[in-house]
Design a protein around this motif. Sequence first.
Motif, PDB file in Angstrom:
ATOM      1  N   ALA A 271     -66.040 -43.238  58.035  1.00  0.00           N
ATOM      2  CA  ALA A 271     -66.905 -43.135  59.216  1.00  0.00           C
ATOM      3  C   ALA A 271     -67.115 -41.671  59.590  1.00  0.00           C
ATOM      4  O   ALA A 271     -68.245 -41.245  59.863  1.00  0.00           O
ATOM      5  CB  ALA A 271     -66.312 -43.915  60.382  1.00  0.00           C
ATOM      6  N   GLN A 272     -66.045 -40.882  59.599  1.00  0.00           N
ATOM      7  CA  GLN A 272     -66.166 -39.465  59.950  1.00  0.00           C
ATOM      8  C   GLN A 272     -67.018 -38.694  58.946  1.00  0.00           C
ATOM      9  O   GLN A 272     -67.782 -37.809  59.330  1.00  0.00           O
ATOM     10  CB  GLN A 272     -64.782 -38.825  60.091  1.00  0.00           C
ATOM     11  N   LEU A 273     -66.912 -39.023  57.657  1.00  0.00           N
ATOM     12  CA  LEU A 273     -67.761 -38.386  56.649  1.00  0.00           C
ATOM     13  C   LEU A 273     -69.237 -38.646  56.950  1.00  0.00           C
ATOM     14  O   LEU A 273     -70.063 -37.734  56.902  1.00  0.00           O
ATOM     15  CB  LEU A 273     -67.436 -38.919  55.256  1.00  0.00           C
ATOM     16  N   LEU A 274     -69.554 -39.884  57.247  1.00  0.00           N
ATOM     17  CA  LEU A 274     -70.948 -40.240  57.517  1.00  0.00           C
ATOM     18  C   LEU A 274     -71.439 -39.601  58.814  1.00  0.00           C
ATOM     19  O   LEU A 274     -72.568 -39.122  58.886  1.00  0.00           O
ATOM     20  CB  LEU A 274     -71.094 -41.762  57.540  1.00  0.00           C
ATOM     21  N   ILE A 275     -70.598 -39.563  59.831  1.00  0.00           N
ATOM     22  CA  ILE A 275     -70.963 -38.906  61.091  1.00  0.00           C
ATOM     23  C   ILE A 275     -71.191 -37.412  60.858  1.00  0.00           C
ATOM     24  O   ILE A 275     -72.146 -36.834  61.386  1.00  0.00           O
ATOM     25  CB  ILE A 275     -69.877 -39.151  62.160  1.00  0.00           C
ATOM     26  N   SER A 276     -70.354 -36.785  60.041  1.00  0.00           N
ATOM     27  CA  SER A 276     -70.530 -35.353  59.775  1.00  0.00           C
ATOM     28  C   SER A 276     -71.845 -35.074  59.057  1.00  0.00           C
ATOM     29  O   SER A 276     -72.385 -33.974  59.148  1.00  0.00           O
ATOM     30  CB  SER A 276     -69.349 -34.791  58.987  1.00  0.00           C
ATOM     31  N   GLY A 277     -72.367 -36.076  58.361  1.00  0.00           N
ATOM     32  CA  GLY A 277     -73.671 -35.945  57.726  1.00  0.00           C
ATOM     33  C   GLY A 277     -74.824 -36.273  58.656  1.00  0.00           C
ATOM     34  O   GLY A 277     -75.980 -36.187  58.265  1.00  0.00           O
ATOM     35  N   GLY A 278     -74.522 -36.698  59.886  1.00  0.00           N
ATOM     36  CA  GLY A 278     -75.565 -36.984  60.866  1.00  0.00           C
ATOM     37  C   GLY A 278     -75.830 -38.460  61.098  1.00  0.00           C
ATOM     38  O   GLY A 278     -76.790 -38.808  61.789  1.00  0.00           O
ATOM     39  N   ALA A 279     -74.988 -39.336  60.566  1.00  0.00           N
ATOM     40  CA  ALA A 279     -75.247 -40.776  60.701  1.00  0.00           C
ATOM     41  C   ALA A 279     -75.168 -41.227  62.157  1.00  0.00           C
ATOM     42  O   ALA A 279     -74.215 -40.922  62.862  1.00  0.00           O
ATOM     43  CB  ALA A 279     -74.253 -41.576  59.870  1.00  0.00           C
ATOM     44  N   LEU A 280     -76.193 -41.971  62.565  1.00  0.00           N
ATOM     45  CA  LEU A 280     -76.179 -42.648  63.862  1.00  0.00           C
ATOM     46  C   LEU A 280     -75.679 -44.074  63.706  1.00  0.00           C
ATOM     47  O   LEU A 280     -75.056 -44.620  64.604  1.00  0.00           O
ATOM     48  CB  LEU A 280     -77.579 -42.663  64.481  1.00  0.00           C
ATOM     49  N   ARG A 281     -75.993 -44.677  62.563  1.00  0.00           N
ATOM     50  CA  ARG A 281     -75.515 -46.015  62.205  1.00  0.00           C
ATOM     51  C   ARG A 281     -75.037 -45.945  60.763  1.00  0.00           C
ATOM     52  O   ARG A 281     -75.679 -45.297  59.935  1.00  0.00           O
ATOM     53  CB  ARG A 281     -76.642 -47.049  62.304  1.00  0.00           C
ATOM     54  N   ALA A 282     -73.944 -46.632  60.478  1.00  0.00           N
ATOM     55  CA  ALA A 282     -73.450 -46.613  59.097  1.00  0.00           C
ATOM     56  C   ALA A 282     -72.575 -47.825  58.845  1.00  0.00           C
ATOM     57  O   ALA A 282     -71.986 -48.393  59.767  1.00  0.00           O
ATOM     58  CB  ALA A 282     -72.655 -45.334  58.822  1.00  0.00           C
ATOM     59  N   MET A 283     -72.501 -48.211  57.571  1.00  0.00           N
ATOM     60  CA  MET A 283     -71.665 -49.331  57.163  1.00  0.00           C
ATOM     61  C   MET A 283     -70.979 -48.983  55.849  1.00  0.00           C
ATOM     62  O   MET A 283     -71.445 -48.133  55.095  1.00  0.00           O
ATOM     63  CB  MET A 283     -72.480 -50.597  57.002  1.00  0.00           C
TER      64      MET A 283
ATOM     65  N   GLN B 204     -71.019 -42.669  66.719  1.00  0.00           N
ATOM     66  CA  GLN B 204     -69.588 -42.703  66.990  1.00  0.00           C
ATOM     67  C   GLN B 204     -68.917 -43.761  66.116  1.00  0.00           C
ATOM     68  O   GLN B 204     -69.516 -44.798  65.833  1.00  0.00           O
ATOM     69  CB  GLN B 204     -69.318 -43.052  68.468  1.00  0.00           C
ATOM     70  N   PRO B 205     -67.655 -43.520  65.713  1.00  0.00           N
ATOM     71  CA  PRO B 205     -66.948 -44.556  64.956  1.00  0.00           C
ATOM     72  C   PRO B 205     -66.748 -45.793  65.818  1.00  0.00           C
ATOM     73  O   PRO B 205     -66.551 -45.682  67.026  1.00  0.00           O
ATOM     74  CB  PRO B 205     -65.603 -43.923  64.609  1.00  0.00           C
ATOM     75  N   THR B 206     -66.855 -46.951  65.215  1.00  0.00           N
ATOM     76  CA  THR B 206     -66.617 -48.181  65.959  1.00  0.00           C
ATOM     77  C   THR B 206     -65.118 -48.331  66.234  1.00  0.00           C
ATOM     78  O   THR B 206     -64.291 -47.688  65.596  1.00  0.00           O
ATOM     79  CB  THR B 206     -67.149 -49.413  65.203  1.00  0.00           C
ATOM     80  N   ALA B 207     -64.793 -49.176  67.164  1.00  0.00           N
ATOM     81  CA  ALA B 207     -63.405 -49.357  67.589  1.00  0.00           C
ATOM     82  C   ALA B 207     -62.580 -50.048  66.508  1.00  0.00           C
ATOM     83  O   ALA B 207     -63.107 -50.817  65.698  1.00  0.00           O
ATOM     84  CB  ALA B 207     -63.360 -50.172  68.878  1.00  0.00           C
ATOM     85  N   ASP B 208     -61.305 -49.779  66.516  1.00  0.00           N
ATOM     86  CA  ASP B 208     -60.327 -50.481  65.681  1.00  0.00           C
ATOM     87  C   ASP B 208     -60.547 -50.333  64.181  1.00  0.00           C
ATOM     88  O   ASP B 208     -60.294 -51.262  63.422  1.00  0.00           O
ATOM     89  CB  ASP B 208     -60.274 -51.967  66.045  1.00  0.00           C
ATOM     90  N   LEU B 209     -61.012 -49.179  63.727  1.00  0.00           N
ATOM     91  CA  LEU B 209     -61.194 -48.980  62.290  1.00  0.00           C
ATOM     92  C   LEU B 209     -59.874 -48.958  61.535  1.00  0.00           C
ATOM     93  O   LEU B 209     -59.849 -49.143  60.323  1.00  0.00           O
ATOM     94  CB  LEU B 209     -61.961 -47.682  62.015  1.00  0.00           C
TER      95      LEU B 209
END
Length: 140
Positions: free
Chosen positions: A62-74, A10-15
């Motif tokens: 963040a959404q791009l990485l989540i759409s690729g399956g990311a559980l954690r991303a920076m 999930q995207p972190t808060a306050d992006l």
Amino acid sequence: NLTMLVVGGQPTADLSRNIIQRWGVTFRPALPVAVWRSGAGIDSQGRLLWAAGPNLVPAQLAQLLISGGALRAMQLDINHMWVFASLFTHPDLHLPDVIEGHPLLAGMTPDPNHVLTPGARDFLAIYQRPVVSPRFGGPS
């Protein structure tokens, strides 16, 4: 690096809050702050993901990485002149110390070989996980 973009898939808060202060100064420091951005993540299988694109704000990255399956991303680099990814090869298998860098996309800067020489800005770190022996449960 900076705080996480994605935690638990999930995207972190306050992006969208204080983007310049929290996510880096852009070449266009006045709003809008949509610029080239890149990020790395890990999926549920432990695979490394990389995403980048122009005109992105942190929430979109963040959404791009989540759409690729990311559980954690920076977030990694931002601004067109710093976003890059490279493929490194051994042109001669008999000379394993000789490594060549190739940009992932044509026109990416800086030259990928810059991480193979000492520098103040970027570096390359490669880690190998120890192989776990199924018989003994420890590194082999």
